[in-house]
Design an enzyme around this catalytic site. Structure first.
Site, PDB file in Angstrom:
ATOM      1  N   GLU A 145       0.890  -1.187   0.106  1.00 53.65           N
ATOM      2  CA  GLU A 145       0.181  -0.069  -0.136  1.00 53.65           C
ATOM      3  C   GLU A 145       0.891   1.274  -0.044  1.00 53.65           C
ATOM      4  OE1 GLU A 145      -2.684  -0.515   3.288  1.00 53.65           O
ATOM      5  OE2 GLU A 145      -3.822  -1.975   2.232  1.00 53.65           O
ATOM      6  N   HIS A 178     -10.467   1.591   0.036  1.00 55.47           N
ATOM      7  CA  HIS A 178     -10.772   0.570   1.163  1.00 55.47           C
ATOM      8  C   HIS A 178     -12.337   0.375   1.191  1.00 55.47           C
ATOM      9  CE1 HIS A 178      -6.715   1.319   2.788  1.00 55.47           C
ATOM     10  NE2 HIS A 178      -7.115   0.319   3.481  1.00 55.47           N
TER      11      HIS A 178
END
Length: 291
Positions: A145, A178
């Site tokens: 990420e 997300h």
């Protein structure tokens, strides 16, 4: 002059689109596998490990072809990605210490509950390192990420925006990414409404953390800085004030609440001095004329 402005405008539009495409590609790579299992199942984790490994190879391509050629006259692709030796030790230790200060309350609560004694046991770490979930949470997820959403995305945004603006735009892509957890939560039987509420809360705190991680990357010029902070935050989880309030002893309860506040205030005061770019030999990102 008009041609220059048009070129800058075109560069900024292409930068935003590149970041959006990069974000979509990252999330899509997690769902390319057709699996009936949840995200906690070993087969799902292994497949996603492979997906994010491929993404670590693909993401720098967006950076390389999206950057203005003028930037490569000042820095190599490795420096833009935050991979350099100069200032590496400081970029690992200081951001981690700063993040620990922010978590002063939760850390003291762990000490009070005896969890720190567990950390001193080698078998605790050996047992953790044998589980795929630990590797996902502490290594693979933070690494992939931060690599995609900070190292490969933030330099692109710094072409068009000031550092302050860029660090608040960058986490929006990270936070929105997300929302894919809505699919997983509904698949596990959660009602859509509850899944959306939970994912919205997750969007809020991941966006805030994303801004902090982007700030660390821009100020230090090192990939290791946001990676270390991200891994630590994943270990600690979101601070649980309900656990503090549940303490029956009013003195302990008041003391822990004070430590939560002290940690936040101390973090605010230390944020700027402990991330001074000169400490990390960073003469690239934290400047108005990045181009």
């Amino acid at each position: 002059m008009e041609a220059t402005e048009r070129n800058k405008e075109f560069l900024c539009i292409s930068t935003i689109l590149s970041c959006l495409l990069l974000s979509i590609t990252y999330v899509a790579s997690l769902y390319i596998w057709n699996s009936p299992h949840t995200r906690e199942h070993p087969s799902t984790i292994k497949r996603r490990f492979f997906s994010v490994f491929i993404m670590t190879l693909i993401s720098p391509i967006f950076l390389y072809y999206g950057m203005n050629n003028n930037v490569f006259e000042k820095a190599s692709i490795w420096e833009l990605l935050g991979l350099r030796w100069s200032g590496l030790f400081q970029a690992t230790v200081l951001p981690l210490f700063l993040t620990m200060v922010l978590f002063l309350g939760p850390l003291c609560m762990q000490a009070l509950n005896g969890i720190w004694r567990l950390y001193a046991e080698p078998m605790y770490w050996l047992g953790s390192a044998r589980t795929l979930i630990w590797w996902r949470n502490q290594v693979v997820a933070p690494l992939s990420e931060e690599w995609t959403f900070r190292a490969c995305m933030l330099p692109l945004l710094l072409q068009c925006f000031s550092p302050t603006t860029a660090i608040f735009i960058c986490p929006l892509f990270f936070g929105v990414a997300h929302f894919h957890h809505v699919v997983e939560r509904t698949k596990m039987g959660m009602k859509l409404k509850h899944a959306i509420i939970l994912s919205s809360f997750q969007f809020a705190y991941t966006t805030l953390f994303g801004a902090y991680a982007a700030f660390l990357f821009a100020k230090t010029g090192h990939f290791m800085a946001p990676f270390a902070a991200h891994s630590f935050c994943n270990h600690m989880g979101f601070p649980d004030l309900s656990e503090v309030i549940a303490y029956k002893d009013p003195v302990k309860r008041a003391g822990l609440l004070c430590l939560f506040v002290i940690g936040l205030v101390a973090w605010c005061f230390l944020l700027t001095p402990l991330t001074n770019p000169t400490w990390f030999n960073n003469n690239l990102f934290w400047h108005k004329d990045f181009l």
